[in-house]
Design a protein around this motif. Structure first.
Motif, PDB file in Angstrom:
ATOM      1  N   GLU A 122      -0.979   6.928   9.884  1.00 16.39           N
ATOM      2  CA  GLU A 122       0.325   7.035  10.531  1.00 16.39           C
ATOM      3  C   GLU A 122       1.360   6.104   9.894  1.00 16.39           C
ATOM      4  O   GLU A 122       2.566   6.379   9.955  1.00 16.39           O
ATOM      5  CB  GLU A 122       0.184   6.730  12.023  1.00 16.39           C
ATOM      6  N   GLY A 123       0.904   5.024   9.299  1.00 16.23           N
ATOM      7  CA  GLY A 123       1.815   4.113   8.630  1.00 16.23           C
ATOM      8  C   GLY A 123       2.460   4.716   7.400  1.00 16.23           C
ATOM      9  O   GLY A 123       3.581   4.354   7.027  1.00 16.23           O
ATOM     10  N   LEU A 124       1.758   5.639   6.758  1.00 14.53           N
ATOM     11  CA  LEU A 124       2.329   6.333   5.604  1.00 14.53           C
ATOM     12  C   LEU A 124       3.242   7.471   6.038  1.00 14.53           C
ATOM     13  O   LEU A 124       4.308   7.677   5.470  1.00 14.53           O
ATOM     14  CB  LEU A 124       1.210   6.885   4.717  1.00 14.53           C
ATOM     15  N   ALA A 125       2.806   8.204   7.057  1.00  9.95           N
ATOM     16  CA  ALA A 125       3.551   9.391   7.473  1.00  9.95           C
ATOM     17  C   ALA A 125       4.711   9.053   8.414  1.00  9.95           C
ATOM     18  O   ALA A 125       5.682   9.804   8.480  1.00  9.95           O
ATOM     19  CB  ALA A 125       2.613  10.377   8.163  1.00  9.95           C
ATOM     20  N   GLY A 126       4.608   7.930   9.136  1.00 11.03           N
ATOM     21  CA  GLY A 126       5.607   7.611  10.149  1.00 11.03           C
ATOM     22  C   GLY A 126       6.402   6.362   9.839  1.00 11.03           C
ATOM     23  O   GLY A 126       6.638   5.531  10.723  1.00 11.03           O
ATOM     24  N   TRP A 127       6.831   6.223   8.589  1.00 11.80           N
ATOM     25  CA  TRP A 127       7.549   5.023   8.194  1.00 11.80           C
ATOM     26  C   TRP A 127       8.858   4.856   8.967  1.00 11.80           C
ATOM     27  O   TRP A 127       9.272   3.730   9.261  1.00 11.80           O
ATOM     28  CB  TRP A 127       7.826   5.035   6.696  1.00 11.80           C
ATOM     29  N   ALA A 128       9.518   5.937   9.326  1.00 16.00           N
ATOM     30  CA  ALA A 128      10.809   5.831  10.012  1.00 16.00           C
ATOM     31  C   ALA A 128      10.667   5.018  11.299  1.00 16.00           C
ATOM     32  O   ALA A 128      11.510   4.167  11.606  1.00 16.00           O
ATOM     33  CB  ALA A 128      11.365   7.217  10.307  1.00 16.00           C
ATOM     34  N   ARG A 129       9.586   5.247  12.049  1.00 16.31           N
ATOM     35  CA  ARG A 129       9.359   4.490  13.282  1.00 16.31           C
ATOM     36  C   ARG A 129       9.098   3.018  12.982  1.00 16.31           C
ATOM     37  O   ARG A 129       9.638   2.131  13.631  1.00 16.31           O
ATOM     38  CB  ARG A 129       8.166   5.091  14.037  1.00 16.31           C
ATOM     39  N   ARG A 130       8.265   2.770  11.967  1.00 22.71           N
ATOM     40  CA  ARG A 130       7.933   1.387  11.608  1.00 22.71           C
ATOM     41  C   ARG A 130       9.177   0.655  11.087  1.00 22.71           C
ATOM     42  O   ARG A 130       9.419  -0.499  11.432  1.00 22.71           O
ATOM     43  CB  ARG A 130       6.836   1.407  10.541  1.00 22.71           C
ATOM     44  N   SER A 131       9.948   1.331  10.260  1.00 20.24           N
ATOM     45  CA  SER A 131      11.162   0.741   9.720  1.00 20.24           C
ATOM     46  C   SER A 131      12.146   0.402  10.834  1.00 20.24           C
ATOM     47  O   SER A 131      12.789  -0.658  10.814  1.00 20.24           O
ATOM     48  CB  SER A 131      11.814   1.702   8.724  1.00 20.24           C
ATOM     49  N   SER A 172       0.829  -1.212   0.000  1.00 19.31           N
ATOM     50  CA  SER A 172       0.000   0.000   0.000  1.00 19.31           C
ATOM     51  C   SER A 172       0.857   1.253   0.000  1.00 19.31           C
ATOM     52  O   SER A 172       0.540   2.240  -0.674  1.00 19.31           O
ATOM     53  CB  SER A 172      -0.934   0.007   1.222  1.00 19.31           C
ATOM     54  N   ARG A 173       1.942   1.229   0.761  1.00 17.73           N
ATOM     55  CA  ARG A 173       2.882   2.353   0.716  1.00 17.73           C
ATOM     56  C   ARG A 173       3.428   2.536  -0.693  1.00 17.73           C
ATOM     57  O   ARG A 173       3.514   3.649  -1.210  1.00 17.73           O
ATOM     58  CB  ARG A 173       4.058   2.110   1.666  1.00 17.73           C
ATOM     59  N   THR A 174       3.802   1.428  -1.305  1.00 14.96           N
ATOM     60  CA  THR A 174       4.364   1.487  -2.653  1.00 14.96           C
ATOM     61  C   THR A 174       3.342   2.022  -3.644  1.00 14.96           C
ATOM     62  O   THR A 174       3.659   2.877  -4.490  1.00 14.96           O
ATOM     63  CB  THR A 174       4.845   0.092  -3.084  1.00 14.96           C
ATOM     64  N   ALA A 175       2.109   1.544  -3.559  1.00 16.66           N
ATOM     65  CA  ALA A 175       1.058   2.006  -4.461  1.00 16.66           C
ATOM     66  C   ALA A 175       0.788   3.489  -4.265  1.00 16.66           C
ATOM     67  O   ALA A 175       0.635   4.250  -5.233  1.00 16.66           O
ATOM     68  CB  ALA A 175      -0.209   1.194  -4.241  1.00 16.66           C
ATOM     69  N   THR A 176       0.727   3.923  -3.011  1.00 15.47           N
ATOM     70  CA  THR A 176       0.474   5.337  -2.713  1.00 15.47           C
ATOM     71  C   THR A 176       1.553   6.221  -3.317  1.00 15.47           C
ATOM     72  O   THR A 176       1.266   7.215  -4.002  1.00 15.47           O
ATOM     73  CB  THR A 176       0.413   5.558  -1.189  1.00 15.47           C
TER      74      THR A 176
END
Length: 259
Positions: A140-149, A116-120
Motif C-alpha cells: 500500500e505504501g507504493l500504491a497509495g503514496w498520495a495518502r502518505r504524502s 524503496s519507492r525510489t528504487a522500485t
C-alpha cells in the motif's frame, strides 16, 4: 580495520549538487557496487552508516554507494519548483548510475522507505540491478503514496504547533532533529508518484522485502513480497522508525546479497 566513508558530489536534475558517500571494501580492492537510497527526512549517514549496516555490507565485500537524496543530508535543497518535476528522485538515480558507469546486472540496489519507492520506480524506469532490496515498504505504501504524502504535507503545514499525542508529532520531531528544509521537503513530496500493483510484474530480479515486525506505516510488506514475481519476505524487530536501527537489517541484507 574499521571502514571509512568518503564523500564526493555529482550533479542531478537541473544541476542540483548531490552528495555521494562510499564505503568499502576493507581490503581496498574493487567490491561489487551496492547502491542504497535512504528514507524520507533522513540521510545516508543516519540510515546506512550510523547503525553499522554499511560497514557490515562493506566487510562482506561490497562497495556501498549511498547518495543523499535532493533536499536531504549534505545535498542541495533548492526552493525552485522547477527543480522538482515528476519523479525527480528517479531521474537523479538514473543520472547517478550513468555517472558511475554501472552496467545492467553489474550492481545491487536497495532502499529504505522513500528509498524503496525510489528504487522500485527506478527499476520500472529501466535500471537493471542484479538484485533488489526493499526495506520498510509495503504494497500500500507504493500504491497509495498520495495518502502518505498528505500526512507529511500536513505535518509541514502545522510544523511547530503539533503537540504530543498527535499522530504527526513524531514526524515533526524527526524533522526538527534532522533540520529539514520545509519548503524543499514540501516540493519533493509533491514530486513522488504512485506505483500501481500491476506495474510490479515488471520487477523480475530476485528481491528481498524486509520490514519491522510492527512497522505498518507503508502497508503490508508480506503482501508486497507476494505481489512481486521473485521476492521473499524477512521480518526484523521494530517499528518504522526503530527497525532501521536494528543490526538485523544489515544482517538480512548481507545474507540475501551473498546467498
Amino acid at each position: 580495520m574499521p571502514e571509512t566513508v568518503t564523500t564526493s558530489y555529482f550533479r542531478g536534475w537541473a544541476g542540483t549538487r548531490l552528495a555521494l558517500h562510499r564505503m568499502g571494501p576493507a581490503s581496498g580492492g574493487s567490491g561489487r557496487p551496492l547502491l542504497l537510497f535512504h528514507g524520507l527526512f533522513s540521510s545516508a549517514a543516519i540510515n546506512w552508516v550510523k547503525y553499522g549496516h554499511a560497514e557490515r555490507l562493506a566487510q562482506a565485500g561490497f562497495e556501498v554507494i549511498m547518495p543523499d537524496l535532493r533536499a536531504h543530508g549534505m545535498s542541495e535543497a533548492p526552493h525552485d519548483a522547477t527543480a522538482y518535476p515528476e519523479d525527480v528522485l528517479v531521474t537523479d538515480a538514473l543520472m547517478l548510475v550513468r555517472e558511475l558507469g554501472l552496467e545492467p546486472g553489474g550492481f545491487e540496489l536497495g532502499g529504505f522507505s522513500l528509498g524503496s519507492r525510489t528504487a522500485t520506480r527506478a527499476v520500472l524506469a529501466g535500471l537493471e540491478p542484479r538484485r533488489l532490496i526493499l526495506a520498510g515498504m509495503g504494497l500500500e505504501g507504493l500504491a497509495g503514496w498520495a495518502r502518505r504524502s498528505a500526512f507529511f504535507l500536513d505535518a509541514i503545514a502545522r510544523y511547530g504547533t503539533i503537540k504530543h499525542g498527535d499522530p504527526a508529532y513524531v514526524a515533526q520531531q524527526f524533522m526538527k532533529a534532522q533540520k529539514v528544509d520545509l519548503r524543499a521537503a514540501e516540493l519533493l513530496l509533491q514530486s513522488v508518484d504512485d506505483t500501481p500493483p500491476a506495474d510490479l510484474a515488471g520487477i523480475t530480479m530476485p528481491t528481498l522485502v524486509v520490514c519491522g515486525a510492527v512497522d505498518h506505516d507503508n502497508g503490508s510488506a508480506p503482501r508486497l513480497a507476494q505481489t512481486l514475481p521473485n521476492a521473499r519476505y524477512a521480518e526484523i524487530p521494530g517499528t518504522h522508525m526503530s527497525s532501521v536501527t536494528q543490526k538485523e537489517l544489515g544482517q538480512q541484507m548481507v545474507e540475501f546479497l551473498t546467498s
